[in-house]
Design a protein around this motif. Sequence first.
Motif, PDB file in Angstrom:
ATOM      1  N   GLN A  24      -5.229   9.768  -4.180  1.00 10.03           N
ATOM      2  CA  GLN A  24      -5.256   8.808  -5.356  1.00 10.03           C
ATOM      3  C   GLN A  24      -6.622   8.439  -5.672  1.00 10.03           C
ATOM      4  OE1 GLN A  24      -1.980   6.379  -5.325  1.00 10.03           O
ATOM      5  NE2 GLN A  24      -2.734   5.030  -7.153  1.00 10.03           N
ATOM      6  N   MET A  55      -2.921   8.316  -0.279  1.00 13.42           N
ATOM      7  CA  MET A  55      -4.046   7.323  -0.656  1.00 13.42           C
ATOM      8  C   MET A  55      -5.080   7.761  -0.932  1.00 13.42           C
ATOM      9  SD  MET A  55      -2.130   4.270   1.873  1.00 13.42           S
ATOM     10  CE  MET A  55      -3.352   3.059   1.434  1.00 13.42           C
ATOM     11  N   ASP A  97       0.639  -1.026   0.096  1.00 10.70           N
ATOM     12  CA  ASP A  97       0.071   0.070   0.047  1.00 10.70           C
ATOM     13  C   ASP A  97       0.723   1.219  -0.067  1.00 10.70           C
ATOM     14  OD1 ASP A  97      -2.456  -1.433   0.423  1.00 10.70           O
ATOM     15  OD2 ASP A  97      -1.657  -1.702   2.468  1.00 10.70           O
ATOM     16  N   TYR A 134       3.798   0.576 -11.012  1.00  8.92           N
ATOM     17  CA  TYR A 134       2.813  -0.244 -10.085  1.00  8.92           C
ATOM     18  C   TYR A 134       1.655   0.385  -9.671  1.00  8.92           C
ATOM     19  CZ  TYR A 134       1.431  -2.460  -5.680  1.00  8.92           C
ATOM     20  OH  TYR A 134       0.564  -3.012  -4.714  1.00  8.92           O
ATOM     21  N   LYS A 135       2.014   1.585  -9.442  1.00  8.16           N
ATOM     22  CA  LYS A 135       0.576   2.491  -8.994  1.00  8.16           C
ATOM     23  C   LYS A 135      -0.304   2.625 -10.030  1.00  8.16           C
ATOM     24  CE  LYS A 135       0.828   6.345  -6.799  1.00  8.16           C
ATOM     25  NZ  LYS A 135       1.260   7.932  -6.379  1.00  8.16           N
ATOM     26  N   SER A 141      -2.188  -0.805 -10.468  1.00 10.95           N
ATOM     27  CA  SER A 141      -2.672  -1.441  -9.265  1.00 10.95           C
ATOM     28  C   SER A 141      -4.131  -0.899  -9.329  1.00 10.95           C
ATOM     29  CB  SER A 141      -1.883  -0.879  -8.103  1.00 10.95           C
ATOM     30  OG  SER A 141      -2.580  -1.277  -7.016  1.00 10.95           O
ATOM     31  N   ASP A 177       4.626  11.233  -4.513  1.00  9.82           N
ATOM     32  CA  ASP A 177       3.796  11.831  -3.502  1.00  9.82           C
ATOM     33  C   ASP A 177       3.995  12.921  -2.530  1.00  9.82           C
ATOM     34  OD1 ASP A 177       1.195  10.220  -4.905  1.00  9.82           O
ATOM     35  OD2 ASP A 177       2.120   8.844  -3.919  1.00  9.82           O
ATOM     36  N   VAL A 194      -2.288   3.768  -3.930  1.00  8.89           N
ATOM     37  CA  VAL A 194      -0.796   3.654  -3.310  1.00  8.89           C
ATOM     38  C   VAL A 194       0.159   4.710  -3.075  1.00  8.89           C
ATOM     39  CG1 VAL A 194       1.682   2.357  -3.978  1.00  8.89           C
ATOM     40  CG2 VAL A 194      -0.653   1.351  -4.608  1.00  8.89           C
ATOM     41  N   CYS A 195       0.677   5.079  -2.117  1.00 10.64           N
ATOM     42  CA  CYS A 195       1.436   5.999  -1.478  1.00 10.64           C
ATOM     43  C   CYS A 195       2.833   5.753  -2.011  1.00 10.64           C
ATOM     44  CB  CYS A 195       1.260   6.324  -0.113  1.00 10.64           C
ATOM     45  SG  CYS A 195       2.618   7.566   0.612  1.00 10.64           S
ATOM     46  N   LEU A 196       3.417   6.697  -2.564  1.00  9.77           N
ATOM     47  CA  LEU A 196       4.836   6.634  -3.019  1.00  9.77           C
ATOM     48  C   LEU A 196       5.640   7.865  -2.299  1.00  9.77           C
ATOM     49  CD1 LEU A 196       7.252   5.776  -4.319  1.00  9.77           C
ATOM     50  CD2 LEU A 196       6.316   6.761  -6.657  1.00  9.77           C
ATOM     51  N   HIS A 210       5.862   3.989  -9.806  1.00  6.65           N
ATOM     52  CA  HIS A 210       4.918   4.624 -10.402  1.00  6.65           C
ATOM     53  C   HIS A 210       4.104   3.868 -11.531  1.00  6.65           C
ATOM     54  CE1 HIS A 210       3.085   7.506 -13.548  1.00  6.65           C
ATOM     55  NE2 HIS A 210       2.654   7.943 -12.594  1.00  6.65           N
TER      56      HIS A 210
END
Length: 410
Positions: free
Chosen positions: A404, A401, A94, A116-117, A120, A195, A124-126, A114
Amino acid sequence: MKILQVSKFLVRRGGVETYLLDLGSLLSAAGHDVQYYGMEDSNRVVGNDYGIYAPAIELGGRQGVSRVLDVANTINSKAVFKSFSKLLDSFQPDVIHLNNIHYHLTPAVIVAAHRYKVVSSKPVCLVMTMHDYHSVVPCDGCMNNSTYEICDRCLDGRYSRCAISQCTRGGRAKSVVAAIESTYWHRKKVYGLLDCAICPSMYMKNKFDRVPEFNGKTVHLPNFTNLERRSYKKERYVLYFGAFNRDKGVGTLLDIAEKHPEIQFKFAGKGPLAGRMNGTPNVENLGFNTGDALREIVGRATLAVMPSECLENSPFAVLEALCSGTPVLGARIGGIPELIDEGVTGELFEFRNSSDLESKLVSLWNDPERCSRYAANCASFEPMSPGRYLDALTDIYAGAMKRQSEEFSK
């Protein structure tokens, strides 16, 4: 939450790894599923359930075509992108929390994260904690290692200056690679994919805010410490602990020690300047220490000195000294002044002014009552606690999150 902590070294080496491991323990204790990604290393102390790691890389040493490939892999590693993507697909985190990534992992991990985000089906938090300035300038310390000049001119994006001026340790060749690496990733606007960028000092945040990719994404969140408050019986010595490097001001401090045989100095650490400590009667090299042994060395000192000649971010050494009841004399630069309450828990001297450092050091040594007062005042020092840090960090995670999720719903 499922949280993936990312950093090139998964062994305890210095401040970055201390942060990584302590944060991982904090998150795990709060009930989160924490896994780690970094270079494969038989000595690693943390890892992941899937046995997926970045290939180990040694910078320098090889020649010919192999050396060229090594250089290319320190800019953008396809092997890291592939293995990291595999771990992301397997673990399905996550939160992806990045730390030190440059050269050994490369910002390829940001690209993979990114991707993967995007694919997904969940928010998701990056996020990335900035431990140095490498994400905004080619030299991680904002310092020309040839001229020793503090310099942030590359914040405007003209990274070729680094190559021309040979700013990076290792001379022209490494400076050219550093300039290429910064140019390559900033043209791709890779840091804009984050993020949030966590800056442990306001000094660092102000630097990052000058770069368009980071403006509006930075958060000031001071480093936390889980050190217990301890009280030690004081002894008469001045302490420096950390790396024995020029940019840490160790050479300048040794010059002062040689001029003042009446002051007892102790140095705890390791590095290239260790040899200079031999033969000076009032200088004792304690070597590299950790854990309770180091806490006692720090706690018994009359005064700790942070004579840095580089842009310190938020040094753990200052936090450890103050939490051990030892006042600090620190350089007025970077994040150091944000930790020392001048005239209460210690004092500051003008950056790279050896005369001011010497004057204040001698004055403090000759005034034990003032040092004792500062030591007693250290009880009032309130560092960022693990609990407060956890609350603030999980708010950052949740906020990213939520944003997003709102984008998904549009």
